[in-house]
Design a protein around this motif. Structure first.
Motif, PDB file in Angstrom:
ATOM      1  N   PRO A   1      34.998  31.140  42.094  1.00 18.84           N
ATOM      2  CA  PRO A   1      36.168  31.349  41.234  1.00 18.84           C
ATOM      3  C   PRO A   1      35.811  31.819  39.827  1.00 18.84           C
ATOM      4  CG  PRO A   1      36.456  29.373  42.531  1.00 18.84           C
ATOM      5  CD  PRO A   1      35.059  29.845  42.793  1.00 18.84           C
ATOM      6  N   SER A   2      34.764  31.244  39.243  1.00 16.15           N
ATOM      7  CA  SER A   2      34.369  31.659  37.893  1.00 16.15           C
ATOM      8  C   SER A   2      33.904  33.117  37.888  1.00 16.15           C
ATOM      9  CB  SER A   2      33.242  30.760  37.376  1.00 16.15           C
ATOM     10  OG  SER A   2      32.130  30.783  38.261  1.00 16.15           O
ATOM     11  N   GLU A   3      33.232  33.510  38.947  1.00 15.60           N
ATOM     12  CA  GLU A   3      32.715  34.871  39.076  1.00 15.60           C
ATOM     13  C   GLU A   3      33.866  35.868  39.252  1.00 15.60           C
ATOM     14  OE1 GLU A   3      29.270  36.963  41.898  1.00 15.60           O
ATOM     15  OE2 GLU A   3      30.227  35.086  42.489  1.00 15.60           O
ATOM     16  N   TYR A   4      34.820  35.525  40.121  1.00 16.31           N
ATOM     17  CA  TYR A   4      35.938  36.428  40.378  1.00 16.31           C
ATOM     18  C   TYR A   4      36.844  36.528  39.146  1.00 16.31           C
ATOM     19  CZ  TYR A   4      39.779  38.731  42.804  1.00 16.31           C
ATOM     20  OH  TYR A   4      40.754  39.634  43.177  1.00 16.31           O
ATOM     21  N   GLY A   5      37.094  35.400  38.501  1.00 11.15           N
ATOM     22  CA  GLY A   5      37.904  35.418  37.281  1.00 11.15           C
ATOM     23  C   GLY A   5      37.254  36.261  36.201  1.00 11.15           C
ATOM     24  N   ALA A   6      35.922  36.143  36.077  1.00 12.14           N
ATOM     25  CA  ALA A   6      35.192  36.933  35.071  1.00 12.14           C
ATOM     26  C   ALA A   6      35.270  38.425  35.389  1.00 12.14           C
ATOM     27  CB  ALA A   6      33.737  36.477  35.013  1.00 12.14           C
ATOM     28  N   LYS A   7      35.300  38.764  36.653  1.00 18.92           N
ATOM     29  CA  LYS A   7      35.390  40.170  37.074  1.00 18.92           C
ATOM     30  C   LYS A   7      36.737  40.754  36.641  1.00 18.92           C
ATOM     31  CE  LYS A   7      33.505  41.247  40.937  1.00 18.92           C
ATOM     32  NZ  LYS A   7      32.458  42.270  40.624  1.00 18.92           N
ATOM     33  N   ILE A   8      37.821  40.002  36.850  1.00 25.58           N
ATOM     34  CA  ILE A   8      39.142  40.468  36.431  1.00 25.58           C
ATOM     35  C   ILE A   8      39.204  40.603  34.910  1.00 25.58           C
ATOM     36  CG2 ILE A   8      41.612  39.954  36.417  1.00 25.58           C
ATOM     37  CD1 ILE A   8      40.499  40.703  39.184  1.00 25.58           C
ATOM     38  N   LYS A   9      38.637  39.621  34.208  1.00 23.40           N
ATOM     39  CA  LYS A   9      38.625  39.676  32.736  1.00 23.40           C
ATOM     40  C   LYS A   9      37.811  40.880  32.256  1.00 23.40           C
ATOM     41  CE  LYS A   9      38.005  36.808  28.622  1.00 23.40           C
ATOM     42  NZ  LYS A   9      37.485  37.906  27.789  1.00 23.40           N
ATOM     43  N   TYR A  10      36.700  41.167  32.915  1.00 20.76           N
ATOM     44  CA  TYR A  10      35.868  42.318  32.534  1.00 20.76           C
ATOM     45  C   TYR A  10      36.678  43.612  32.631  1.00 20.76           C
ATOM     46  CZ  TYR A  10      31.969  45.598  32.362  1.00 20.76           C
ATOM     47  OH  TYR A  10      31.129  46.618  32.003  1.00 20.76           O
ATOM     48  N   LEU A  11      37.460  43.740  33.682  1.00 19.67           N
ATOM     49  CA  LEU A  11      38.290  44.940  33.844  1.00 19.67           C
ATOM     50  C   LEU A  11      39.352  45.022  32.759  1.00 19.67           C
ATOM     51  CD1 LEU A  11      38.741  44.992  37.733  1.00 19.67           C
ATOM     52  CD2 LEU A  11      37.161  46.357  36.348  1.00 19.67           C
ATOM     53  N   CYS A  12      39.965  43.887  32.448  1.00 17.47           N
ATOM     54  CA  CYS A  12      40.983  43.856  31.388  1.00 17.47           C
ATOM     55  C   CYS A  12      40.386  44.276  30.041  1.00 17.47           C
ATOM     56  CB  CYS A  12      41.591  42.461  31.276  1.00 17.47           C
ATOM     57  SG  CYS A  12      42.672  42.006  32.641  1.00 17.47           S
ATOM     58  N   ASP A  13      39.134  43.889  29.810  1.00 15.77           N
ATOM     59  CA  ASP A  13      38.503  44.143  28.510  1.00 15.77           C
ATOM     60  C   ASP A  13      37.785  45.491  28.419  1.00 15.77           C
ATOM     61  OD1 ASP A  13      39.355  41.648  27.736  1.00 15.77           O
ATOM     62  OD2 ASP A  13      37.431  40.653  28.099  1.00 15.77           O
ATOM     63  N   ASN A  14      37.457  46.090  29.589  1.00 12.46           N
ATOM     64  CA  ASN A  14      36.587  47.265  29.553  1.00 12.46           C
ATOM     65  C   ASN A  14      37.157  48.528  30.184  1.00 12.46           C
ATOM     66  OD1 ASN A  14      33.741  46.284  28.482  1.00 12.46           O
ATOM     67  ND2 ASN A  14      34.545  44.656  29.801  1.00 12.46           N
ATOM     68  N   VAL A  15      38.367  48.439  30.729  1.00 14.87           N
ATOM     69  CA  VAL A  15      39.015  49.636  31.269  1.00 14.87           C
ATOM     70  C   VAL A  15      40.076  50.066  30.261  1.00 14.87           C
ATOM     71  CG1 VAL A  15      40.397  50.608  33.142  1.00 14.87           C
ATOM     72  CG2 VAL A  15      38.567  48.958  33.656  1.00 14.87           C
ATOM     73  N   PRO A  16      39.865  51.169  29.533  1.00 16.78           N
ATOM     74  CA  PRO A  16      40.756  51.555  28.426  1.00 16.78           C
ATOM     75  C   PRO A  16      42.227  51.728  28.821  1.00 16.78           C
ATOM     76  CG  PRO A  16      38.755  52.885  28.414  1.00 16.78           C
ATOM     77  CD  PRO A  16      38.747  52.122  29.703  1.00 16.78           C
ATOM     78  N   ASN A  17      42.473  52.203  30.048  1.00 18.40           N
ATOM     79  CA  ASN A  17      43.853  52.467  30.474  1.00 18.40           C
ATOM     80  C   ASN A  17      44.413  51.395  31.394  1.00 18.40           C
ATOM     81  OD1 ASN A  17      42.218  53.014  32.622  1.00 18.40           O
ATOM     82  ND2 ASN A  17      42.984  55.093  33.018  1.00 18.40           N
ATOM     83  N   ILE A  18      43.812  50.201  31.379  1.00 15.51           N
ATOM     84  CA  ILE A  18      44.221  49.142  32.305  1.00 15.51           C
ATOM     85  C   ILE A  18      45.672  48.730  32.099  1.00 15.51           C
ATOM     86  CG2 ILE A  18      43.549  47.134  30.906  1.00 15.51           C
ATOM     87  CD1 ILE A  18      42.916  47.612  34.696  1.00 15.51           C
ATOM     88  N   ASP A  19      46.216  48.961  30.893  1.00 17.78           N
ATOM     89  CA  ASP A  19      47.606  48.605  30.622  1.00 17.78           C
ATOM     90  C   ASP A  19      48.599  49.480  31.390  1.00 17.78           C
ATOM     91  OD1 ASP A  19      46.588  50.702  28.878  1.00 17.78           O
ATOM     92  OD2 ASP A  19      48.561  50.669  27.925  1.00 17.78           O
ATOM     93  N   LYS A  20      48.117  50.542  31.992  1.00 22.44           N
ATOM     94  CA  LYS A  20      48.991  51.451  32.734  1.00 22.44           C
ATOM     95  C   LYS A  20      49.097  51.082  34.211  1.00 22.44           C
ATOM     96  CE  LYS A  20      48.386  55.524  29.759  1.00 22.44           C
ATOM     97  NZ  LYS A  20      47.731  54.793  28.666  1.00 22.44           N
TER      98      LYS A  20
END
Length: 500
Positions: A178-197
């Motif tokens: 769970p910690s690994e998967y949650g961190a993966k989602i957070k990484y995408l939120c923080d590092n994908v510039p257009n993730i808000d789309k």
């Protein structure tokens, strides 16, 4: 997108139906889809249209039958797949194409014999092609759980630029912590510039028993769509259970998250899916197992009697379970039987209810207690439709020092047949007798007998898998007599063979 809204994407009819022996026909799929709509599911993944004519037709018919949820069709990153999916979705009020490709180094090397750059190009090309048919395109990065985060972020950014509105991050093998998967989602939120789309979606498998935990970790780190199934059914060890995520969100209001799920419909739908797919819910299953609200320990019973909240964090009524259940006995009438069946999502015509009631009375005379699984099996047997091959009578004899012998009478499309045979036991003898009448080379691959409750008067269920001319067929039956249940399951297989 509502910031604190969690969208429920149900894949019972696609990923869930991939369980061996759990295939549904189109009518049954429509029944489940309508129930999912009533439950409040936002997206229904109706099938994989290019995989078979049956799946293609099911997506069409579900699209016609369901009004407000989005109907989703799965594809590979292949143009033909996408074209077929678009055709199947032509009647959908809201249609979505779900396309994608494996992104882990394992998939890239061994599944595709390719490289990262080529896979990224194929992903972008698939999304762009899907956008020609619909504005709602979801991209899945298969085996994202084992994909390098930096590369995964590049792929997600590229497919969003290409037009993906939802990005699915599957833990395909159920490997992540769970910690690994949650961190993966957070990484995408923080590092994908257009993730808000785009909306981030979770899709977790239960191979290590962490599907629900991983899904919640994803949601708590920014995912706002969860891909789930009723009762957690699915390939191998299954998928995240819809009922578990729905009740976690309802119970933990401090998370500030909401959904559109009408939780009072959970229990009836759980039983409907279990009954239609002939897949029992394990008694200790969270939320919907028959022991989920049972207390046997004296300490627990004392606490619950003083205040139910001491050991129950969920009100049974919140999931549609009436704690004041009607006890069924041989003296119960049609109304009581109908009430109990309908509380489990089973609705029968008056004619079929009358037939089930007669079988219910026979069973009630044999058993001290009639439970929900008993009546669901009776109802399921009646709902199997018109059968060409029927058992008229069966007699089996065995004992210490004597050779087991069985005689059977069949009705095949109105014509009567009889045969007798010996065997290693009464079941084997009865099946040998059947084989003398049904002159087809049918191989039994799997034969399982399961007790429903306990005791010498128990109603047993038989699950049988047979092979005929390279095709696999599944048979199910239930009876207080093991020989009868076994023969009925074998005849169920024969009827399914006859139907092809």
């Amino acid at each position: 997108m509502e910031k604190n809204r969690v969208y429920f994407f149900d894949t019972t009819l696609r990923d869930g139906e991939q369980v061996p022996g759990c295939q549904l026909n189109t009518v049954e799929k429509i029944q489940v889809a309508k129930a999912l709509e009533t439950l409040g599911v936002d997206v229904i993944e109706a099938g994989f249209p290019v995989s078979s004519p049956g799946d293609f037709n099911s997506v069409i018919e579900i699209s016609k039958a369901v009004t407000w949820p989005t109907i989703c069709a799965l594809t590979r990153a292949v143009e033909k797949d996408i074209e077929v999916a678009a055709e199947a979705l032509k009647y959908a009020k809201h249609g979505r194409i779900h396309t994608g490709i494996g992104t882990s180094d394992s998939h890239i090397r061994y599944k595709f014999n390719s490289n990262r750059e080529e896979i990224l190009e194929r992903a972008v090309k698939a999304v762009r092609y899907a956008r020609k048919f619909t504005d709602d395109v979801e991209f899945y990065a298969e085996d994202a759980g084992r994909t390098d985060n930096e590369y995964l972020a590049r792929v997600i950014e590229a497919v969003i630029n290409a037009g993906a509105t939802v990005v699915n991050i599957p833990d395909t093998t159920g490997y992540c912590l769970p910690s690994e998967y949650g961190a993966k989602i957070k990484y995408l939120c923080d590092n994908v510039p257009n993730i808000d789309k785009a909306i981030i979606s979770t899709h977790c498998h239960n191979d290590l028993g962490m599907a629900t935990a991983n899904t919640m970790a994803g949601i708590m780190n920014g995912a706002r769509q969860c891909e789930v199934t009723i009762n957690g059914i699915g390939e191998r060890a299954g998928n995240t259970a819809l009922e578990e995520i729905a009740m976690i969100l309802k119970s933990h209001r401090e998370l500030g998250l909401s959904s559109n799920i009408n939780t009072s419909g959970i229990y009836p739908l759980s039983r409907t899916v279990s009954n239609l797919m002939n897949m029992p819910v394990q008694p200790n299953k969270a939320i919907v197992g028959r022991n989920a609200f049972a207390h046997s320990s004296g300490i627990h019973q004392d606490g619950v009697l003083k205040n139910v909240s001491t050991y129950e964090i969920i009100d049974p009524k919140d999931i549609g379970l009436d704690t004041n259940s009607i006890v069924l006995t041989a003296r119960s009438g049609h109304a009581a039987l109908k009430y109990r069946l309908e509380s489990h999502g089973v609705h029968l015509s008056k004619e079929k209810l009358d037939k089930v009631y007669q079988e219910f009375l026979l069973l009630a005379d044999k058993k001290k207690e009639i439970n929900d699984d008993d009546i669901l099996m009776l109802a399921g047997a009646e709902r199997t439709g018109e059968r060409v091959v029927k058992v008229d009578w069966l007699q089996a004899t065995s004992g210490v020092g004597m050779k087991p012998v069985a005689s059977v009478g069949l009705d095949i499309a109105g014509e009567k047949f009889e045969a007798a045979a010996t065997g290693n036991g009464p079941v084997d003898a009865a099946i040998n007798a059947l084989r003398q009448i049904i002159k087809r080379k049918i191989t039994i691959n799997e034969f399982t007998i399961q007790g429903i409750s306990k005791g010498s008067d128990d109603c047993c269920k038989v699950h049988m898998q047979v092979e005929y001319e390279g095709h696999i067929f599944y048979g199910f039956a239930a009876s207080t007599d093991i020989v009868t249940a076994s023969i009925d399951a074998y005849v169920d297989c024969i009827n399914k063979i006859h139907s092809i």
